[in-house]
Design a protein around this motif. Sequence first.
Motif, PDB file in Angstrom:
ATOM      1  N   ARG A  39      -1.406  -2.936  -5.292  1.00 40.26           N
ATOM      2  CA  ARG A  39      -1.636  -1.596  -4.242  1.00 40.26           C
ATOM      3  C   ARG A  39      -2.520  -1.927  -2.816  1.00 40.26           C
ATOM      4  NH1 ARG A  39      -5.673  -3.158  -8.138  1.00 40.26           N
ATOM      5  NH2 ARG A  39      -7.408  -3.061  -7.687  1.00 40.26           N
ATOM      6  N   ILE A  40      -2.517  -1.247  -2.609  1.00 38.74           N
ATOM      7  CA  ILE A  40      -2.100  -0.825  -1.224  1.00 38.74           C
ATOM      8  C   ILE A  40      -3.858  -0.190  -0.935  1.00 38.74           C
ATOM      9  CG2 ILE A  40      -2.358  -0.205   1.271  1.00 38.74           C
ATOM     10  CD1 ILE A  40       0.921  -1.242   0.627  1.00 38.74           C
ATOM     11  N   THR A  41      -4.777  -0.842  -0.734  1.00 37.90           N
ATOM     12  CA  THR A  41      -6.031   0.112  -0.301  1.00 37.90           C
ATOM     13  C   THR A  41      -6.782   0.339   0.958  1.00 37.90           C
ATOM     14  OG1 THR A  41      -7.828  -1.764  -1.327  1.00 37.90           O
ATOM     15  CG2 THR A  41      -6.745  -0.439  -3.109  1.00 37.90           C
ATOM     16  N   ASP A  42      -7.362   0.744   0.913  1.00 41.08           N
ATOM     17  CA  ASP A  42      -8.591   0.627   2.544  1.00 41.08           C
ATOM     18  C   ASP A  42      -9.127  -1.061   2.371  1.00 41.08           C
ATOM     19  OD1 ASP A  42      -8.337   3.447   2.644  1.00 41.08           O
ATOM     20  OD2 ASP A  42     -10.314   3.957   1.703  1.00 41.08           O
ATOM     21  N   GLU A  43      -9.430  -1.735   1.646  1.00 38.09           N
ATOM     22  CA  GLU A  43      -9.406  -3.181   2.741  1.00 38.09           C
ATOM     23  C   GLU A  43      -7.649  -4.015   2.172  1.00 38.09           C
ATOM     24  OE1 GLU A  43     -12.494  -6.790   0.609  1.00 38.09           O
ATOM     25  OE2 GLU A  43     -11.571  -4.884  -1.210  1.00 38.09           O
ATOM     26  N   GLY A  44      -6.895  -3.026   2.130  1.00 38.72           N
ATOM     27  CA  GLY A  44      -5.935  -4.301   2.437  1.00 38.72           C
ATOM     28  C   GLY A  44      -5.160  -4.361   1.200  1.00 38.72           C
ATOM     29  N   LEU A  45      -4.001  -5.408   1.258  1.00 39.23           N
ATOM     30  CA  LEU A  45      -2.864  -5.461   0.183  1.00 39.23           C
ATOM     31  C   LEU A  45      -3.686  -6.318  -0.722  1.00 39.23           C
ATOM     32  CD1 LEU A  45      -0.181  -5.016  -0.977  1.00 39.23           C
ATOM     33  CD2 LEU A  45       0.559  -7.076   0.415  1.00 39.23           C
ATOM     34  N   VAL A  46      -3.682  -5.332  -2.411  1.00 43.87           N
ATOM     35  CA  VAL A  46      -4.377  -6.221  -3.138  1.00 43.87           C
ATOM     36  C   VAL A  46      -3.630  -6.964  -4.243  1.00 43.87           C
ATOM     37  CG1 VAL A  46      -5.933  -5.988  -5.122  1.00 43.87           C
ATOM     38  CG2 VAL A  46      -6.893  -4.794  -3.693  1.00 43.87           C
ATOM     39  N   ARG A  71       2.525  -2.864   3.647  1.00 40.93           N
ATOM     40  CA  ARG A  71       3.954  -2.368   2.830  1.00 40.93           C
ATOM     41  C   ARG A  71       4.905  -2.922   2.745  1.00 40.93           C
ATOM     42  NH1 ARG A  71       2.641   1.891   0.136  1.00 40.93           N
ATOM     43  NH2 ARG A  71       0.890   3.740   1.065  1.00 40.93           N
ATOM     44  N   ASP A  72       6.324  -3.428   3.395  1.00 41.41           N
ATOM     45  CA  ASP A  72       6.979  -4.718   3.401  1.00 41.41           C
ATOM     46  C   ASP A  72       6.942  -5.980   2.721  1.00 41.41           C
ATOM     47  OD1 ASP A  72       7.872  -2.397   5.141  1.00 41.41           O
ATOM     48  OD2 ASP A  72       8.065  -3.037   7.079  1.00 41.41           O
ATOM     49  N   THR A 132       4.118 -15.852   0.363  1.00 41.88           N
ATOM     50  CA  THR A 132       4.255 -14.575   1.519  1.00 41.88           C
ATOM     51  C   THR A 132       3.030 -14.438   2.240  1.00 41.88           C
ATOM     52  OG1 THR A 132       5.328 -14.076  -0.378  1.00 41.88           O
ATOM     53  CG2 THR A 132       4.323 -12.481   0.783  1.00 41.88           C
ATOM     54  N   PHE A 133       1.865 -14.531   2.334  1.00 42.09           N
ATOM     55  CA  PHE A 133       0.575 -14.782   2.821  1.00 42.09           C
ATOM     56  C   PHE A 133       0.887 -15.584   4.333  1.00 42.09           C
ATOM     57  CE2 PHE A 133      -2.631 -12.953   0.146  1.00 42.09           C
ATOM     58  CZ  PHE A 133      -1.994 -11.602   0.014  1.00 42.09           C
ATOM     59  N   LEU A 134       1.927 -16.251   4.442  1.00 41.23           N
ATOM     60  CA  LEU A 134       2.731 -17.079   5.476  1.00 41.23           C
ATOM     61  C   LEU A 134       2.686 -16.720   6.779  1.00 41.23           C
ATOM     62  CD1 LEU A 134       3.138 -20.985   4.038  1.00 41.23           C
ATOM     63  CD2 LEU A 134       0.990 -20.324   5.063  1.00 41.23           C
ATOM     64  N   LEU A 135       3.509 -15.163   5.874  1.00 34.29           N
ATOM     65  CA  LEU A 135       3.729 -14.535   7.442  1.00 34.29           C
ATOM     66  C   LEU A 135       3.269 -13.645   8.080  1.00 34.29           C
ATOM     67  CD1 LEU A 135       7.029 -13.179   4.613  1.00 34.29           C
ATOM     68  CD2 LEU A 135       7.487 -14.972   6.102  1.00 34.29           C
ATOM     69  N   LYS A 189       6.804  -5.773  -0.554  1.00 33.52           N
ATOM     70  CA  LYS A 189       7.901  -5.198  -1.443  1.00 33.52           C
ATOM     71  C   LYS A 189       8.453  -6.527  -0.927  1.00 33.52           C
ATOM     72  CE  LYS A 189       8.902  -0.450   0.728  1.00 33.52           C
ATOM     73  NZ  LYS A 189       9.487   0.152   1.057  1.00 33.52           N
ATOM     74  N   GLN A 190       8.527  -7.370  -0.486  1.00 33.36           N
ATOM     75  CA  GLN A 190       8.940  -9.134   0.152  1.00 33.36           C
ATOM     76  C   GLN A 190       8.403  -9.460  -1.415  1.00 33.36           C
ATOM     77  OE1 GLN A 190       8.729 -10.332   3.791  1.00 33.36           O
ATOM     78  NE2 GLN A 190       9.955 -12.465   2.521  1.00 33.36           N
ATOM     79  N   LEU A 191       6.972  -9.717  -1.719  1.00 34.17           N
ATOM     80  CA  LEU A 191       6.414 -10.297  -3.183  1.00 34.17           C
ATOM     81  C   LEU A 191       7.046  -9.476  -4.114  1.00 34.17           C
ATOM     82  CD1 LEU A 191       4.613 -12.469  -4.570  1.00 34.17           C
ATOM     83  CD2 LEU A 191       2.446  -9.883  -4.228  1.00 34.17           C
ATOM     84  N   LEU A 192       7.329  -8.501  -4.930  1.00 36.23           N
ATOM     85  CA  LEU A 192       7.907  -8.047  -6.282  1.00 36.23           C
ATOM     86  C   LEU A 192       9.879  -7.908  -6.304  1.00 36.23           C
ATOM     87  CD1 LEU A 192       6.291  -4.611  -5.962  1.00 36.23           C
ATOM     88  CD2 LEU A 192       5.259  -6.462  -7.438  1.00 36.23           C
ATOM     89  N   ALA A 193      10.114  -8.141  -4.946  1.00 38.20           N
ATOM     90  CA  ALA A 193      11.423  -8.869  -5.006  1.00 38.20           C
ATOM     91  C   ALA A 193      11.773  -9.899  -5.169  1.00 38.20           C
ATOM     92  CB  ALA A 193      11.783  -8.779  -3.247  1.00 38.20           C
ATOM     93  N   ARG A 194      10.714 -11.202  -5.731  1.00 43.00           N
ATOM     94  CA  ARG A 194      10.683 -12.539  -5.728  1.00 43.00           C
ATOM     95  C   ARG A 194      11.740 -12.517  -7.990  1.00 43.00           C
ATOM     96  NH1 ARG A 194       8.472 -16.398  -2.594  1.00 43.00           N
ATOM     97  NH2 ARG A 194       9.383 -17.924  -3.406  1.00 43.00           N
ATOM     98  N   SER A 195      11.685 -11.082  -7.932  1.00 41.21           N
ATOM     99  CA  SER A 195      11.685 -10.831  -9.462  1.00 41.21           C
ATOM    100  C   SER A 195      13.013 -11.838 -10.142  1.00 41.21           C
ATOM    101  CB  SER A 195      11.209  -9.570 -10.153  1.00 41.21           C
ATOM    102  OG  SER A 195      11.600  -9.152  -9.873  1.00 41.21           O
ATOM    103  N   GLY A 196      13.838 -11.621  -9.040  1.00 42.60           N
ATOM    104  CA  GLY A 196      15.246 -11.140  -8.916  1.00 42.60           C
ATOM    105  C   GLY A 196      15.698 -13.182  -9.100  1.00 42.60           C
ATOM    106  N   GLU A 197      14.758 -13.979  -8.833  1.00 40.15           N
ATOM    107  CA  GLU A 197      14.900 -15.428  -8.401  1.00 40.15           C
ATOM    108  C   GLU A 197      15.501 -15.985  -9.400  1.00 40.15           C
ATOM    109  OE1 GLU A 197      11.987 -17.174  -6.924  1.00 40.15           O
ATOM    110  OE2 GLU A 197      12.212 -16.202  -4.086  1.00 40.15           O
ATOM    111  N   SER A 198      14.470 -15.400 -10.561  1.00 42.60           N
ATOM    112  CA  SER A 198      14.984 -16.858 -11.702  1.00 42.60           C
ATOM    113  C   SER A 198      14.570 -16.016 -12.818  1.00 42.60           C
ATOM    114  CB  SER A 198      14.673 -18.172 -11.747  1.00 42.60           C
ATOM    115  OG  SER A 198      13.200 -18.309 -11.977  1.00 42.60           O
ATOM    116  N   MET A 199      14.416 -16.262 -14.140  1.00 38.01           N
ATOM    117  CA  MET A 199      13.740 -15.525 -15.462  1.00 38.01           C
ATOM    118  C   MET A 199      12.730 -16.359 -15.516  1.00 38.01           C
ATOM    119  SD  MET A 199      16.234 -14.523 -17.257  1.00 38.01           S
ATOM    120  CE  MET A 199      14.815 -13.569 -18.653  1.00 38.01           C
ATOM    121  N   THR A 200      12.556 -17.644 -14.981  1.00 40.55           N
ATOM    122  CA  THR A 200      11.080 -18.399 -14.798  1.00 40.55           C
ATOM    123  C   THR A 200      10.021 -17.291 -14.204  1.00 40.55           C
ATOM    124  OG1 THR A 200      11.268 -20.326 -15.818  1.00 40.55           O
ATOM    125  CG2 THR A 200       9.077 -20.331 -14.766  1.00 40.55           C
TER     126      THR A 200
END
Length: 278
Positions: A154-161, A128-129, A194-197, A132-143
């Motif tokens: 979304r988070i499922t039984d398989e993982g973060l999709v 979940r963290d 993000t996945f490198l974290l 949130k960190q991925l979606l927070a990148r929207s404020g970096e630039s208009m692009t």
Amino acid sequence: MAGQSNAAPVIIKRKKVIQAGGHHGGAWKVAYADFVTAMMAFFLLMWLLNATTEKQRKGIADYFNPTIPVNRISGGGEDAFGGDSVFSEEVLAQSGTGASNLYPTEDRQARGQTGADAAGKAEEQALRDLEKQLLARSGESMTMERALRHVVTRITDEGLVIELHDIEGSTLFDGDTAAPNPVLRDLAQVVAETFLLVTNKVAVNGHTRAYPITLIDNPVWDLSAARAQEMRRILESAAFPAERMQRVTGFADRKPVTADPRAARNGRLEIVLLRRDR
């Protein structure tokens, strides 16, 4: 005829007989007392429902629920009373195979909460963290904000999709090919960073919209697989470790997400950050 002077007088007594209903007993009193008690309990329940919060009501309900699970299997030890307690080290009763919270091996697992449960909760919070960190990148630039319109998480039984999908007028690939557009490369760079974290394995799933059934050569299978493979190559070119790639799959048009299988929204890639047990 002359009366006799020495005759005894006749006295007539009239008794008033009262017809009573008889003795009914005290059963009605018991029934009335039960009724009054039930009504008092009902009004008390109504008052509690109105005067307490959801959390308080759950606490009241838990108070009346048994806290010791009943199981036909024995308690904490392998033999009769072999364990220190009928409880596991933290919370619930064990299955009788001698498991512990500290060492929950595969053949000595407890039914109660173990270290594996705590690890699962920690991983859920980590996913979940990361979301949130991925979606927070929207404020970096208009692009980047425009690019993230293609992203659904979304988070499922398989993982973060992380789902990257086409939008009318803005597609991830050039036409009906596997040639990526710049927006896909931008999104892949963000996903890779993000996945490198974390160190979890990753899976890539390719999906396409449906094509008319009149086509002699329907490209959905080859196209979905080719796009998934291209996404893998883009991630690896963005410094994502190739050994963390678990699988790459093409699902063609078999799993549409809209009522119209030919809608552009069904053209998508799913990048799944797998849970550690997957």
